[in-house]
Design a protein around this motif. Structure first.
Motif, PDB file in Angstrom:
ATOM      1  N   LEU A  57       0.911  -1.182  -0.037  1.00 58.19           N
ATOM      2  CA  LEU A  57      -0.007   0.073   0.004  1.00 58.19           C
ATOM      3  C   LEU A  57       0.765   1.306  -0.034  1.00 58.19           C
ATOM      4  N   VAL A 175      -2.865  -2.100  -6.566  1.00 61.15           N
ATOM      5  CA  VAL A 175      -3.536  -1.086  -5.819  1.00 61.15           C
ATOM      6  C   VAL A 175      -3.404   0.333  -6.628  1.00 61.15           C
ATOM      7  N   GLU A 178      -5.903   1.031  -9.841  1.00 60.54           N
ATOM      8  CA  GLU A 178      -7.345   1.303  -9.616  1.00 60.54           C
ATOM      9  C   GLU A 178      -7.508   1.358  -8.104  1.00 60.54           C
ATOM     10  N   PRO A 179      -7.145   2.575  -7.426  1.00 55.85           N
ATOM     11  CA  PRO A 179      -7.337   2.452  -5.972  1.00 55.85           C
ATOM     12  C   PRO A 179      -8.702   2.665  -5.463  1.00 55.85           C
ATOM     13  N   LYS A 180      -9.328   3.410  -6.198  1.00 53.78           N
ATOM     14  CA  LYS A 180     -10.934   3.685  -5.697  1.00 53.78           C
ATOM     15  C   LYS A 180     -11.626   1.979  -5.659  1.00 53.78           C
ATOM     16  N   LEU A 181     -11.256   1.226  -6.500  1.00 55.05           N
ATOM     17  CA  LEU A 181     -11.798  -0.236  -6.398  1.00 55.05           C
ATOM     18  C   LEU A 181     -11.821  -0.974  -4.932  1.00 55.05           C
ATOM     19  N   TYR A 182     -10.399  -0.691  -4.339  1.00 56.81           N
ATOM     20  CA  TYR A 182     -10.213  -0.959  -3.114  1.00 56.81           C
ATOM     21  C   TYR A 182     -10.894  -0.388  -1.913  1.00 56.81           C
ATOM     22  N   ASP A 183     -11.130   1.019  -2.238  1.00 59.45           N
ATOM     23  CA  ASP A 183     -11.658   1.992  -1.156  1.00 59.45           C
ATOM     24  C   ASP A 183     -13.171   1.328  -1.133  1.00 59.45           C
ATOM     25  N   ARG A 184     -13.787   1.075  -2.257  1.00 61.25           N
ATOM     26  CA  ARG A 184     -15.008   0.664  -2.368  1.00 61.25           C
ATOM     27  C   ARG A 184     -15.494  -0.635  -1.838  1.00 61.25           C
ATOM     28  N   GLY A 185     -14.568  -1.572  -2.003  1.00 57.30           N
ATOM     29  CA  GLY A 185     -14.529  -2.871  -1.313  1.00 57.30           C
ATOM     30  C   GLY A 185     -14.392  -2.809   0.215  1.00 57.30           C
ATOM     31  N   VAL A 186     -13.707  -2.012   0.616  1.00 59.50           N
ATOM     32  CA  VAL A 186     -13.346  -1.812   2.152  1.00 59.50           C
ATOM     33  C   VAL A 186     -14.821  -1.301   2.515  1.00 59.50           C
ATOM     34  N   SER A 202     -10.420   8.241   4.070  1.00 57.39           N
ATOM     35  CA  SER A 202      -9.432   7.675   3.096  1.00 57.39           C
ATOM     36  C   SER A 202      -8.694   8.569   2.239  1.00 57.39           C
TER      37      SER A 202
END
Length: 383
Positions: A57, A175, A178-186, A202
Motif C-alpha cells: 500500500l 492497488v 485502480e485505488p478506488k476499487l479497493y476503497d469501495r471494497g472496504v 481515506s
C-alpha cells in the motif's frame, strides 16, 4: 410442509432462541471480546503477510503520487502515466545496478573490512581507558547482530528478501492501477451511514501519505547526492557507496541517520584524521539541511510527527514485525494520527452543530467542516 410438521401455539422456544435483552447484550459483548482476541492472535500469526500488504500500500501511494504529479504536466490517461512512472523507477534502479554495480560491490567489501578494523580500534581504546577488562573478549559485530534479533528475521536470506520485495511491488502496482476499487471494497463492509465518512478519511490519509512519501523521497535524494558530492570533494574513500547507503537509510527516520553517520565517520577516520573530521562535518551539514529545511516543510503539508513518537513506534514495530515494521513505522504512525484527527474533528463538528428546527428534516445536512489548520484537501482532479 404437512400439518403435523407445522408449529403450534403449544410449542415453546428452544434453547438456541434468546429473547432476554440482557442475554442478547451479554452475547454481543462476549462476541466483541472474542473478536478482539482473535484479531490480536491473527496479527501475531500473520505479522509477515500484514507487513507485506502495508508495504504494498505504501508503494502504491508512491506510484499514485508520481502519477498525479506527472498529470500536471502531461495530460494523458492515468494508465499511461502510471506506466511511465513505474518504468522510470525500475529503469533508474537498473541503471544504478548496471553502471555502478561492480564499483559499489567492490566498495561494499572494502567497507566491511574498514568497519571491522575501526571496531577493533575502538575496542582497544576502550580497554586502554578501562571500560573493558583486559583479556575480556568483546565481539562488537556479534553484539550488534545479536541485539538486532528479530529485526532481521524477516529478511534472513536473500531469497526471502527478494520474494518479499517482489510481493510488495506486485501488490503496490495492482492497488495503484485502480485505488478506488479497493476503497469501495472496504466501504462495502461498513454500514451505509458510515461510508461517506470512510471515503472522507481515506482521501485524507491518502493525501497525507502521498506528501509524506514525496518528502521522504526528496530527503533521500538530497542526503544521498549531497553526501556523495561532499565526501568526494573532501577525499573520503567510498563516497559513492556511502552516498547510496545514506540515501537508502534516510527512508528510516532517526535510526537511519545514526547508522549512516557511524559508517561515514568510521570510513573517514580510516583514511586519516582530516578526512574523519570532514566526514563529521559533512554528516551534520546534510542532516541539518534535511532536518531544518525539508522535514519542516513536509510536516506543514502532512502531519507533524514528534521524533520521540516515531522512534518509539520504530522500536515497537521493529520488535513485533521485524525489519519491515521498522521501515514502515513512519507511514503507519502518520496514517493512524491522520485518522484519529479526522475522527476527532468530525465529533467536535457534530457536537457543535445546531439542532435543526421542526420541519427542517428534509434539508441537506452540510456535514462537519474541517478545521482551518488541517492540510488543504487535494483537488478533485487529483483523487
Amino acid at each position: 410442509m404437512s400439518k403435523a410438521a407445522r408449529p403450534t401455539a403449544a410449542e415453546q422456544p428452544g434453547p438456541t432462541e434468546i429473547h432476554d435483552p440482557r442475554m442478547v447484550a451479554e452475547v454481543k459483548r462476549a462476541a466483541i471480546w472474542l473478536g478482539m482476541a482473535l484479531a490480536i492472535v491473527g496479527v501475531i500469526v500473520l505479522a509477515q503477510p500484514i507487513m507485506l500488504i502495508i508495504g504494498g500500500l505504501v508503494f502504491a501511494v508512491i506510484l499514485d503520487g508520481g502519477t498525479r504529479l506527472l498529470g500536471r504536466v502531461l495530460p494523458i490517461g492515468r494508465g499511461w502515466r502510471l506506466a511511465i512512472v513505474t518504468l522510470a523507477g525500475f529503469g533508474f534502479i537498473g541503471w544504478v545496478v548496471y553502471y555502478a554495480g561492480t564499483t559499489l560491490a567492490a566498495q561494499a567489501e572494502a567497507l566491511q573490512a574498514v568497519i571491522t578494523q575501526q571496531s577493533e580500534k575502538l575496542i582497544e581504546w576502550a580497554r586502554s581507558m578501562g571500560f573493558i577488562k583486559q583479556g575480556e573478549r568483546f565481539d562488537l559485530m556479534g553484539q550488534v547482530l545479536g541485539g538486532a534479533g528479530r529485526l532481521t528475521s524477516a529478511v534472513s536470506t536473500a531469497i526471502g528478501a527478494v520474494t518479499s520485495l517482489l510481493m510488495i511491488v506486485v501488490i503496490g502496482i495492482f492497488v495503484a492501477v485502480e485505488p478506488k476499487l479497493y476503497d469501495r471494497g472496504v466501504a462495502w463492509m461498513l454500514p451505509m451511514e458510515h461510508r461517506a465518512r470512510f471515503y472522507d478519511i481515506s482521501d485524507r490519509v491518502g493525501y497525507t501519505l502521498r506528501r509524506l512519501m514525496a518528502g521522504r523521497l526528496l530527503g533521500m535524494f538530497v542526503e544521498g547526492v549531497g553526501t556523495w558530492l561532499l565526501l568526494w570533494l573532501a577525499g573520503v574513500p567510498m563516497a559513492a557507496l556511502l552516498g547510496l547507503l545514506t540515501g537508502l537509510l534516510a527512508f528510516i527516520p532517526n535510526i537511519g541517520a545514526v547508522v549512516s553517520g557511524v559508517l561515514m565517520v568510521a570510513v573517514g577516520f580510516s583514511a586519516g584524521s582530516e578526512q574523519g573530521f570532514y566526514a563529521i562535518a559533512i554528516y551534520f551539514i546534510v542532516q541539518n539541511v534535511d532536518g531544518y529545511l525539508i522535514m519542516p516543510y513536509v510536516a506543514r503539508k502532512t502531519v507533524d510527527l514528534a521524533p520521540a513518537l516515531v522512534l518509539a513506534a520504530q522500536l515497537i514495530f521493529g520488535a513485533l514485525f521485524g525489519i519491515l515494521g521498522l521501515f514502515l513505522a513512519d507511514p503507519i504512525v502518520a496514517a493512524i494520527k491522520t485518522t484519529l484527527q479526522e475522527l476527532s474533528a468530525g465529533k467536535k463538528a457534530a457536537g457543535k452543530r445546531p439542532s435543526l428546527p421542526a420541519g427542517a428534516g428534509a434539508e441537506a445536512d452540510p456535514g462537519p467542516e474541517r478545521p482551518s489548520s488541517a492540510p488543504r484537501r487535494a483537488p478533485a482532479g487529483e483523487r
